[in-house]
Design an enzyme around this catalytic site. Structure first.
Site, short mmCIF file in Angstrom:
data_model
loop_
_atom_site.label_atom_id
_atom_site.label_comp_id
_atom_site.label_asym_id
_atom_site.label_seq_id
_atom_site.Cartn_x
_atom_site.Cartn_y
_atom_site.Cartn_z
N HIS A 127 5.80 -32.59 11.82
CA HIS A 127 5.00 -34.00 11.38
C HIS A 127 5.75 -35.05 11.49
O HIS A 127 7.10 -35.04 11.38
CB HIS A 127 4.32 -33.66 9.96
CG HIS A 127 3.78 -32.34 9.57
ND1 HIS A 127 4.26 -31.55 9.22
CD2 HIS A 127 2.37 -32.20 9.61
CE1 HIS A 127 3.28 -30.31 9.01
NE2 HIS A 127 2.20 -31.20 9.06
N ASP A 160 7.91 -35.66 8.45
CA ASP A 160 8.97 -34.70 8.08
C ASP A 160 10.53 -35.12 8.66
O ASP A 160 11.32 -35.06 8.06
CB ASP A 160 8.45 -33.39 8.96
CG ASP A 160 7.47 -32.53 8.99
OD1 ASP A 160 7.13 -32.84 7.56
OD2 ASP A 160 6.99 -31.80 9.61
N GLU A 184 -3.70 -19.90 11.90
CA GLU A 184 -2.74 -19.42 10.82
C GLU A 184 -3.03 -18.36 9.99
O GLU A 184 -4.10 -18.27 9.65
CB GLU A 184 -2.40 -20.60 9.89
CG GLU A 184 -1.38 -20.51 8.84
CD GLU A 184 -0.85 -21.51 8.31
OE1 GLU A 184 -0.84 -21.30 6.81
OE2 GLU A 184 -0.69 -22.62 8.62
N HIS A 222 -4.39 -19.18 6.24
CA HIS A 222 -5.64 -19.83 6.44
C HIS A 222 -6.66 -18.94 6.76
O HIS A 222 -7.64 -18.90 6.03
CB HIS A 222 -5.53 -20.86 7.33
CG HIS A 222 -4.65 -22.13 7.15
ND1 HIS A 222 -4.34 -23.30 8.05
CD2 HIS A 222 -3.64 -22.26 6.11
CE1 HIS A 222 -3.45 -23.77 7.50
NE2 HIS A 222 -2.97 -23.48 6.28
N ASP A 250 -2.29 -20.69 -0.79
CA ASP A 250 -1.58 -20.61 0.52
C ASP A 250 -0.25 -20.38 0.32
O ASP A 250 0.52 -21.40 -0.28
CB ASP A 250 -1.64 -21.96 1.25
CG ASP A 250 -1.47 -21.89 2.68
OD1 ASP A 250 -1.13 -20.81 3.16
OD2 ASP A 250 -1.41 -22.95 3.58
#
Length: 449
Positions: free
Chosen positions: A101, A104, A268, A271, A307
């Site tokens: 990201h 990040d 994912e 998810h 998660d």
């Protein structure tokens, strides 16, 4: 030895026994499986956020992680140092891709202009390391969920100033992707949803985010950024209900908003579980609809409803995932397996960053080997052919080819006795199917030397 007190991770096969934990037992990067090198089927990527930024905090305690770059206390100095540590880790693991990201890799300034300047400094260093190592950017994305400004969303925010800021942030992120040659660009809407419907104009919000996506696609085309755009579905967390709930919901959104030519899906495992699905289900939905783009490799704990982002060690699941990938021919046009996973809070040594990636890489490599053996034997294909054989001829073939009406079906069925209808059904022998898959796991992996 370098910045990390770890040697390059090598493939040893099964020769050194199961306890050899600083080596690959199944991931042999150049081994040809089903016509391609293993590394080209799997295309592993390291996630910058979990690997280099995760301090292993939880809601009940502070971070436990030991990381060598913590000696740099200035945020910018630490961000620049992480680049060197990151690329050495990539090389020692033999991983050819990474993901990040925007927030990040560099600290935020007070304004977007200041933040962009910080990004430029770090991106300069990342670009240098990419050129010197050959490591590539699988995908980048933008964090439109961590800063308090995004408390009510970004592209679905009820506050126009926030929507505008998100657009400016995305513009820079797309430019970075173009500069670094990102093969994909991911959109994950962590705050794009609602907490309560009483104060939410759902259609207005989803129309807003669709406009946002179209603007992003237009700008990517303008600057010549040819990455595959990906939406990453997740049903909830942090938002109570997210608009990209699961694969089917995301695909329907793309169809409704004329975005099917632009987007595919990044799926994912954890998810999928939060949405009440298996990982294989989500991949199957995307694959059969033509929307499989890339995969985030992790798993959840089946007893916990949030998660977890655990490194994947469930061999049965990786067999299922790689079976789907083999049927697709690849993980999307430019996709890979990004380890969107973090070590457990109790795995806090520096070396655990390597141990956890080794575990995930070996588990997916083993899954590929098993799926390939099943594929070669035609086990699943034969199973499917037998189960649906009634559609190969007669009324079944007419149904498949669209040559019947309801009146035809009624005429065919009117005088059939119940006994004949029951006799037409057959047992799935489902327990034997599952046991056979277990047998394939044992047999395929026992062939590894």
């Amino acid at each position: 030895m370098g910045l990390w007190d770890v040697d390059k991770i090598e493939y040893v096969g099964r020769a050194k026994g199961p306890k050899e934990d600083f080596a690959f037992h199944y991931y042999d990067a150049d081994k040809v499986v089903a016509g391609k090198k293993m590394k080209d089927w799997l295309r592993f990527g390291v996630a910058w956020w979990h690997t280099f930024n995760q301090e292993l905090v939880d809601p009940f305690g502070t971070g436990t992680a030991h990381r060598p770059y913590y000696k740099y206390t200035d945020p910018m100095d630490q961000a620049l140092a992480k680049v060197d540590y990151a690329f050495e880790l990539f090389q020692k693991l033999g991983v050819e891709y990474f993901c990040f990201h925007d927030r990040d890799i560099a600290p935020e300034g007070d304004t977007l202009r200041e933040t962009n300047a910080n990004l430029d400094k770090v991106v300069d260093k990342i670009e240098e390391n990419m050129k010197s190592t050959g490591v590539k950017l699988l995908w980048n994305t933008s964090s439109l969920f961590t800063n308090p400004r995004f408390v009510s969303g970004a592209a679905t925010s009820p506050f126009a100033d926030i929507y505008a800021y998100a657009g400016g942030q995305l513009k820079k992120s797309l430019e970075i992707g173009k500069r670094l040659g990102a093969e994909n660009y991911v959109f994950w809407g962590g705050r794009e949803g609602y907490e309560n419907l009483w104060n939410t104009e759902m259609k207005r919000e989803t129309d807003h985010i669709a406009k946002f996506f179209h603007m992003c696609a237009d700008y990517a085309k303008e600057i010549g950024f040819e990455a595959q755009f990906l939406i990453e579905p997740k049903p909830k967390e942090p938002t109570l209900h997210q608009y990209d709930f699961d694969a089917a919901t995301a695909i329907e959104f793309l169809r409704n908003h004329d975005l099917t030519d632009v987007f595919k899906l990044n799926l994912e495992g954890n998810h999928a579980n939060l949405a009440g699905h298996t990982y294989q289900h989500e991949i199957r939905v995307a694959r059969e609809s033509g929307f499989l783009g890339s995969l985030d490799a992790n798993q959840g704990d089946k007893l916990i409803g949030w998660d977890m982002d655990e490194f994947p060690t469930d061999l049965y699941e990786t067999v299922a995932v790689m079976w789907e990938v083999l049927q697709a021919g690849s993980i999307g046009p430019h996709g890979g397996l990004n380890f969107d996973a973090k070590p457990r809070r109790t795995s806090f040594y520096e070396e655990d960053l390597f141990r956890s990636h080794i575990a995930g890489m070996d588990t997916y490599a083993a899954g590929l080997l098993v799926a390939d053996k099943m594929n070669q034997d035609g086990f699943i294909q034969d199973l499917m052919a037998e189960r649906y054989s009634s559609y190969d001829s007669g009324i079944g073939k007419d149904i498949d080819e669209g040559n019947v009406t309801l009146a035809d079906l009624e005429a065919y069925s009117l005088d059939k006795p119940q006994s004949e209808l029951i006799a037409a059904t057959k047992s799935d022998h489902l327990e034997s199917v599952k046991a056979t898959i277990n047998n394939y796991i044992i047999d395929a992996l026992s062939e590894v030397e």
